[in-house]
Scaffold this motif. Structure first.
Motif, mmCIF file in Angstrom:
data_model
loop_
_atom_site.group_PDB
_atom_site.id
_atom_site.type_symbol
_atom_site.label_atom_id
_atom_site.label_comp_id
_atom_site.label_asym_id
_atom_site.label_seq_id
_atom_site.Cartn_x
_atom_site.Cartn_y
_atom_site.Cartn_z
ATOM 1 N N LEU A 7 0.865 -1.170 0.000
ATOM 2 C CA LEU A 7 0.000 0.000 0.000
ATOM 3 C C LEU A 7 0.904 1.222 0.000
ATOM 4 O O LEU A 7 2.035 1.177 0.497
ATOM 5 C CB LEU A 7 -0.897 0.020 1.237
ATOM 6 N N LYS A 36 1.541 5.297 0.982
ATOM 7 C CA LYS A 36 1.128 6.449 1.763
ATOM 8 C C LYS A 36 1.237 7.745 0.957
ATOM 9 O O LYS A 36 0.563 8.727 1.258
ATOM 10 C CB LYS A 36 1.995 6.576 3.018
ATOM 11 N N THR A 63 -3.842 5.222 3.293
ATOM 12 C CA THR A 63 -3.106 4.370 2.371
ATOM 13 C C THR A 63 -3.883 4.227 1.066
ATOM 14 O O THR A 63 -5.108 4.267 1.043
ATOM 15 C CB THR A 63 -2.864 2.975 2.984
ATOM 16 N N ARG A 91 -4.397 2.068 -2.615
ATOM 17 C CA ARG A 91 -4.150 0.784 -3.267
ATOM 18 C C ARG A 91 -4.893 0.620 -4.588
ATOM 19 O O ARG A 91 -4.410 -0.005 -5.510
ATOM 20 C CB ARG A 91 -4.493 -0.380 -2.330
ATOM 21 N N ILE A 104 4.019 0.294 2.450
ATOM 22 C CA ILE A 104 3.900 -0.596 3.598
ATOM 23 C C ILE A 104 3.100 -1.821 3.176
ATOM 24 O O ILE A 104 2.388 -1.807 2.169
ATOM 25 C CB ILE A 104 3.217 0.091 4.807
ATOM 26 N N PRO A 114 0.073 -4.735 3.848
ATOM 27 C CA PRO A 114 -1.252 -4.705 4.482
ATOM 28 C C PRO A 114 -1.187 -4.992 5.978
ATOM 29 O O PRO A 114 -1.944 -4.403 6.767
ATOM 30 C CB PRO A 114 -2.019 -5.792 3.730
ATOM 31 N N GLU A 170 1.329 -4.263 8.032
ATOM 32 C CA GLU A 170 1.832 -3.054 8.682
ATOM 33 C C GLU A 170 0.750 -1.984 8.753
ATOM 34 O O GLU A 170 0.627 -1.261 9.748
ATOM 35 C CB GLU A 170 3.046 -2.524 7.915
ATOM 36 N N ASP A 171 -0.057 -1.911 7.702
ATOM 37 C CA ASP A 171 -1.163 -0.948 7.693
ATOM 38 C C ASP A 171 -2.159 -1.263 8.805
ATOM 39 O O ASP A 171 -2.629 -0.366 9.513
ATOM 40 C CB ASP A 171 -1.858 -0.982 6.332
ATOM 41 N N GLU A 216 -0.663 -0.291 12.152
ATOM 42 C CA GLU A 216 -0.681 1.160 12.350
ATOM 43 C C GLU A 216 -2.086 1.648 12.690
ATOM 44 O O GLU A 216 -2.265 2.513 13.560
ATOM 45 C CB GLU A 216 -0.166 1.861 11.089
ATOM 46 N N LYS A 217 -3.086 1.087 12.009
ATOM 47 C CA LYS A 217 -4.466 1.490 12.290
ATOM 48 C C LYS A 217 -4.889 1.051 13.694
ATOM 49 O O LYS A 217 -5.586 1.782 14.398
ATOM 50 C CB LYS A 217 -5.405 0.903 11.242
#
Length: 407
Positions: A311, A313, A336, A338, A376, A378, A380-381, A384-385
């Motif tokens: 993804l 940023k 992000t 995609r 990043i 998915p 890692e996304d 982070e979320k």
């Protein structure tokens, strides 16, 4: 001056390029297409007219561009990134099929697996091409490399149900890339260290990957048409006319200098897609055509992100004007990106930051590109979320406690 054909001694690098990959992938699935001009890029759901076996370009209406065309269609003037309506005028009876990237990715994995079973040192350069370091398997012997290349080609054909590829062999990546295009389709071309001048120098400068149409025009105005003529130009002159880095790169490329190694794996820092136009495009008068190209690039970039499971940023755009000067702009929204629509929306926001003009140097462009960066996974996304949600929840809880403690 550099001596011609400077290589890293002892290496043998292959560039393997699938022949008209998307179009030939359709032929594997439907052999009845063999021998017919086939273009890929139609809409899903298009049905053939009564009495026809396949849908044709004559049926198409819209603003799309071709993804690719097979060799029969190329003989009629069709090529990738051509507006589909223009293609319909050139070859109305050519077959037009929608792209099926899941099927193409399946065949891509199959041919790369077959190659790695014979030569494991592979650099993935996209869905339909790879570099292979054959030095270890051949001991630096070109005769052994030619024999191995024949086995690789046969293995690819078996693994893909009959598809062909073209292979170039030399001691560096740049020269092998040129070689693989010399005898398409189903070719095998070799440039040994002492053959660079004999084989490569007579070729047009456009055969060097990275010397686009506008650079060719500028070189032609200097009296430079062949790679030999480019090699004869003083490096200082090329730096003056094309800029420090690009001028030096052109000089080295014309002398067969390429120090890049075959990279087996690298974590992608960014992914980009760009196209150089055959003719300059006016930003106002040809806005519709530029929109088609931007949509095509966004679609291709979203596919690259999906294939690499990344993804973005940040999305950026690159514009090169007719005078070879470039501008870049980017945007980071905090979300992000995609999908093709998300990439396209961000790219349009970036283009609004570029000061185009109705006349003058910034009114026409020769190159347009989109880049995805700050990549990043998915997973890692999701982390982070989750962390952001945790911080938000803790903040709300602390606010509630603060209110409770208030007098």
């Amino acid at each position: 001056m550099f001596s011609s054909g400077v290589f890293l001694s002892g290496r043998i690098i292959a560039h393997l390029d699938m022949d008209a990959f998307y179009a030939n992938a359709e032929l594997v699935r439907n052999p009845a297409l063999r021998g017919l001009p086939v273009a890929v890029g139609g809409r899903r759901g298009m049905q053939p007219l009564p009495g026809q076996q396949f849908p044709t370009l004559a049926q198409y209406e819209g603003r799309g561009v071709l993804t690719t065309a097979n060799y029969e269609a190329r003989a009629l003037g069709l090529h990738s990134a051509m507006p589909t309506m223009k293609a319909a005028k050139l070859a109305p009876h050519a077959v037009l099929l929608p792209a099926d990237f899941d099927w193409y990715k399946t065949l891509s994995r199959q041919f790369k697996t077959a190659v790695r079973e014979l030569a494991p040192n592979v650099e993935d350069r996209g869905i339909d091409e790879i570099y292979i370091d054959l030095t270890g398997e051949t001991g630096g012997d070109f005769e052994a490399a030619i024999e191995l290349a024949r086995h690789l080609k046969a293995a690819v054909t078996r693994a893909t149900g009959g598809m062909t590829c073209s292979v170039g062999l030399s001691e560096n990546k740049l020269t092998s890339k040129i070689c693989s295009d010399l005898q398409k389709p189903n070719g095998l071309s070799v440039v040994r260290p002492d053959q660079f001048q004999e084989i490569i120098w007579p070729l047009p400068v456009g055969k060097i990957n990275g010397v686009g149409p506008k650079a060719q025009e500028k070189l032609k105005a200097m009296g430079v048409n062949s790679i030999a003529e480019l090699a004869a130009q003083p490096v200082d002159l090329l730096r003056e006319r094309f800029g420090e880095s690009y001028g030096l790169w052109m000089h080295e490329s014309a002398h067969g200098i390429d120090r890049r190694e075959v990279t087996l794996f690298s974590e992608p820092k960014s992914i980009s897609r760009e196209t150089t136009f055959e003719n300059d495009m006016h930003v106002r008068r040809q806005r519709d055509n530029l929109t088609q190209v931007l949509e095509h690039l966004a679609d291709k970039l979203s596919q690259d992100l999906a294939r690499k499971q990344r993804l973005a940023k940040t999305i950026g755009v690159k514009v090169r004007f007719a005078d070879f000067k470039s501008l870049t702009r980017d945007t980071t929204t905090g979300l992000t990106v995609r999908t093709a629509d998300e990439v396209l929306q961000a790219a349009r926001a970036c283009l609004k930051k570029i000061p185009f003009e109705d006349k003058g140097a910034r009114s026409t462009i020769r190159l347009l590109g989109i880049k995805a960066s700050h990549l990043i996974t998915p997973a890692e996304d999701a982390l982070e979320k989750a962390a952001e949600e945790s911080r938000r929840t803790k903040g709300q809880a602390q606010l509630f406690l603060d209110l409770e403690d208030a007098p």
